[in-house]
Each structure stands twice: as structure tokens, then as C-alpha cells.
Write an enzyme that holds these catalytic residues in place. Structure first.
Site, short mmCIF file in Angstrom:
data_model
loop_
_atom_site.label_atom_id
_atom_site.label_comp_id
_atom_site.label_asym_id
_atom_site.label_seq_id
_atom_site.Cartn_x
_atom_site.Cartn_y
_atom_site.Cartn_z
N ASN A 1 -3.32 -4.09 -6.56
CA ASN A 1 -2.70 -3.58 -5.26
C ASN A 1 -2.41 -2.27 -5.59
O ASN A 1 -1.45 -1.92 -6.15
CB ASN A 1 -1.44 -4.71 -4.94
CG ASN A 1 -1.03 -4.02 -3.74
OD1 ASN A 1 -1.60 -2.99 -2.88
ND2 ASN A 1 0.29 -4.34 -3.20
N LYS B 1 -1.62 -0.24 -3.54
CA LYS B 1 -0.39 0.51 -2.61
C LYS B 1 -0.99 1.61 -1.84
O LYS B 1 -2.03 1.87 -1.76
CB LYS B 1 0.95 0.36 -3.39
CG LYS B 1 1.03 -1.08 -3.97
CD LYS B 1 2.46 -1.22 -4.28
CE LYS B 1 2.84 -2.50 -5.12
NZ LYS B 1 4.15 -2.84 -5.43
N HIS C 1 2.86 -8.89 2.11
CA HIS C 1 3.52 -8.22 0.86
C HIS C 1 5.22 -8.13 1.28
O HIS C 1 5.38 -7.56 2.10
CB HIS C 1 2.75 -7.16 0.39
CG HIS C 1 3.23 -6.54 -1.03
ND1 HIS C 1 4.38 -5.93 -0.89
CD2 HIS C 1 2.41 -6.72 -2.13
CE1 HIS C 1 4.65 -5.45 -2.42
NE2 HIS C 1 3.31 -6.11 -3.04
N GLU D 1 6.65 -5.50 0.45
CA GLU D 1 7.00 -4.20 1.10
C GLU D 1 6.79 -4.21 2.77
O GLU D 1 7.52 -3.52 3.32
CB GLU D 1 6.09 -3.24 0.23
CG GLU D 1 6.84 -2.96 -1.23
CD GLU D 1 5.65 -2.85 -2.32
OE1 GLU D 1 4.52 -2.41 -1.95
OE2 GLU D 1 5.91 -2.81 -3.22
N GLU E 1 5.39 -13.44 -5.76
CA GLU E 1 6.00 -12.18 -6.10
C GLU E 1 7.38 -12.26 -5.92
O GLU E 1 8.06 -11.75 -4.91
CB GLU E 1 5.31 -10.95 -5.40
CG GLU E 1 3.75 -10.89 -5.52
CD GLU E 1 3.20 -9.49 -5.56
OE1 GLU E 1 2.76 -9.00 -6.46
OE2 GLU E 1 3.65 -8.77 -4.57
N GLY F 1 7.68 -3.69 -9.45
CA GLY F 1 7.93 -2.46 -9.93
C GLY F 1 9.08 -2.02 -10.84
O GLY F 1 9.50 -0.75 -10.82
N SER G 1 5.53 -6.73 -12.18
CA SER G 1 5.79 -6.19 -13.25
C SER G 1 4.73 -6.82 -14.42
O SER G 1 4.85 -7.02 -15.67
CB SER G 1 7.14 -6.05 -13.96
OG SER G 1 7.81 -5.28 -13.22
#
Ligand code: 13P
Length: 251
Positions: free
Chosen positions: A9, A11, A94, A96, A166, A172, A213
Site C-alpha cells: 500500500n 499510500k 483502510h 486511515e 490491520e 506505521g 509494521s
């Protein structure tokens, strides 16, 4: 046997020129590994370029979101019809997008349906926040995300779906979820709902990725877990390390 699937991904990273450079850096080595499905989920601006570069490649191309309508007055949005000219996969829901762009379980659901009915493989993301994790709400939260995200979907489509677990607190941060714990959560909050919604066969066919991660050093610990069929990779997918993750999945 479920075929492992590792997706990068990207991003909101890479201009078109930088995307071209990254594909050139990774392509040859990844193509040597044919026993797993590998995918680059790129920004829309790089979609045309990357999909032309990978036209005859074993590497799949994906996007990071789609709208649920085929066309219409939806300023700034991209439809599945537009995407499917270039990409076979779409990340949907996702964390985010859930956190910053108002995505809900219901909008995730209609995007998943739009993907499936337009021949796009949805990679539906689920996962708990740090708060939810600390309050021991993980299984309830993911079970709810699964139930609503996958409602009104026929069994004939269901086997194509990929689920990415996730944990939000692992994204991250370098704080990857312990692989045995991730496996256990996937079993209880992903496979079990899949079985309840679609039955045993589909629940054993759908592939479930871990994301958060993942890197070249820890990837193998995830892939050795029975419920984990691949990874959704952020930061490490922008580096040569991505090849190490794909190699680990192929072992
Ligand atoms: P990182 O691999 O950078 O933690 O990101 C994971 C992710 O969000 C993939 O979708």
C-alpha cells in the site's frame, strides 16, 4: 491451499517519475517469485503508468479506494468502472480512510459490493484502535466490521474477497502485533464471522492478510501462522525490503 497474497500500500507516496523508479527497482526480482500473488496498490495519479509497466507482469496492480457508483455527479471521486481499466485490486476501508475521511462500516460494505460487481478484488481492511485494544473490545469491533462490511454479498462473490487485519496501533509505528496473537484474532474475529456469513467452504477459501509494521525481518513469523495468508505492507513496500517480504511469503 490458499495462495499467499502480499500487497504494497503505497499510500500518498510517489510522483509518477518516482513510481516508475520504484517499479523498475522491484519488478524483476518480484517476478521471479511466482508462487505467491504480489500487488502494488498505487495512487490514482500513477495508475496509468504503473499498469502499463506491469501489463505483461505477474505483479498485480491495485488502488487504495473506489467509489460505489459507476459514474455520476461525485466531484473528486473515482469509480470502479474507471479503475477496472487499469487495476484488478482495490483496498477498501483502510483505517486511515475510516479515521480521516468518514468511512463507516456501511460505506465500506457498498464499496466492497461495487468492487465485486465490477470484477475488482476488494482488500477489505478491519482492525481495532489502541483504545479499543486496551478496553478489550478487539474481537467485538472486528466482528462488527466483518458483519456489516460483508452484508448483502452472495456466496458466488465471497471467495474473491481478501481481508486485511490491520490493528490500527500497529500501523506505521514499528509496534507490530505479536504473530500468535494476530493469528488468534484472525481465527476468532475473521474466520468465524466468515463461516457464519458464508459457510465453511468460503471461510476456508478467503485469504486473510496481516498488516501493521511488517518488514523483511518479521514477515516470516506472520506467514508461518496457519490463519495468515499474506501481508498488506505500508512503509516497507516503498523499499527493497518489500522483496524480502515476498520471498518470506513464498517459503
Ligand atoms: P505500515 O506497514 O507502514 O505499518 O502500514 C501498514 C498499512 O497501513 C498497510 O495498509
Amino acid at each position: 491451499m490458499r495462495k499467499p497474497i502480499v500487497a504494497g500500500n503505497w499510500k500518498m507516496h510517489k510522483t509518477v517519475a518516482e513510481a516508475e523508479e520504484l517499479v523498475m527497482m522491484l519488478q524483476k526480482d518480484i517476478e521471479k517469485i511466482s508462487s505467491i500473488e504480489s500487488v502494488f496498490c498505487v495512487p490514482f495519479t500513477s495508475l496509468f503508468k504503473v499498469s502499463s509497466m506491469l501489463q505483461n507482469s505477474s505483479i498485480g496492480v491495485g488502488v487504495q479506494n473506489i467509489h460505489w457508483e459507476k459514474q455520476g455527479a461525485f466531484t473528486g471521486e473515482i469509480s470502479p468502472l474507471m479503475v477496472k481499466e487499469f487495476a484488478k485490486y482495490a483496498i477498501i476501508g483502510h483505517s486511515e480512510r475510516r479515521a480521516y475521511f468518514g468511512e463507516t462500516d456501511t460505506t465500506v460494505n457498498i464499496r466492497v459490493i461495487a468492487a465485486l460487481t465490477n470484477d475488482i478484488v476488494p482488500i477489505m481492511c478491519v482492525g481495532e484502535t489502541l483504545y479499543e485494544n486496551q478496553k478489550r473490545m478487539t474481537l467485538d469491533v472486528i466482528t462488527r466490521q466483518m458483519k456489516i462490511g460483508l452484508q448483502n454479498i452472495g456466496n458466488e462473490f465471497a471467495e474473491k474477497i481478501v481481508i486485511a487485519y490491520e490493528p490500527v496501533w500497529a500501523i506505521g509505528t514499528g509496534l507490530a502485533c505479536d504473530p500468535v496473537t494476530a493469528n488468534d484474532i484472525i481465527f476468532h474475529a475473521i474466520r468465524t464471522p466468515l463461516k457464519n456469513i458464508f459457510g465453511e467452504k468460503v471461510s476456508q477459501t478467503v485469504r486473510v492478510q496481516y498488516g501493521g509494521s511488517v518488514n523483511g525481518s518479521n514477515a516470516r513469523d506472520y506467514f508461518s501462522q496457519p490463519e495468515i495468508d499474506g501481508a498488506l505492507v505500508g512503509g516497507a513496500s516503498l523499499k527493497p525490503d518489500f522483496i524480502e517480504i515476498i520471498k518470506a511469503a513464498a517459503k
